[in-house]
Design a protein around this motif. Sequence first.
Motif: not given
Length: 243
Positions: A20-22, A109-116
């Motif tokens: 949801c954050m991403a 970083l939160i978006t990067v972690m979720m996408r990967n």
Amino acid sequence: MKRTKIGRNVLILFGGGLFCMALLGSCDAITGFFSTSWGSNLERDLGRLLPKITAKNAADLANDTAGDPKRAKLVAEKILEALKNTTDPAEKAALLNAGLIAANNASNLITVMMRNIDAFSNSTGNVETVLEKVQAAGDVTANADIISGLLTASGADTDSTLLAGASQDNLALAAITLLLADAQEQDYETAADQKDYLDEFEAKKGDASQLTDKQKGAIVLGVAAGKKDGVLKDVLDDLKLTG
């Protein structure tokens, strides 16, 4: 290190909040709003619009910053101020947990972690895979300073029991932020450079006097995260953060 397959349900549990954050973080409407003159004025006034942050409302305010990095940064800073003004252990723990949520929400970083997450979960010990992906987070030093401040103000840098209420993902994201920021501050900018940095970091871990404050904080957070169930355990291992 032998990897186990991560069940679909586990990924759903982990992704529920971060996904949801991403999604919110990628909304053009949010960034577009703040690019207008009206949005900029509101952003400047946001500090006055926020209620006084306490241990009781900090978590709700922090969670409400998902997808709004500017608001998240402000809330994290306000939580840090509140932490400096309390000596109550329970309040410190509650504020620290909320502060980590807000600080993580303020970072790419939160978006990067979720996408990967799939790549991270199946990297088979390939630290280069992790390092190449996290480069997309950009400069994380400002966020790392807030996280460092939260650890120091709460006393969690010396008493890790205060981190007991934090989730693995929030602890892991904060730990990775500190370590990545420390590498960036020491001019290890590329994935290849940061692999050398990690080798040096691992060699120094046995002697705390050789570690920077951010490295020490990253270890505290990483060890706490490693004790919890979640999908980021292997990433923490790859980055030498679990002990």
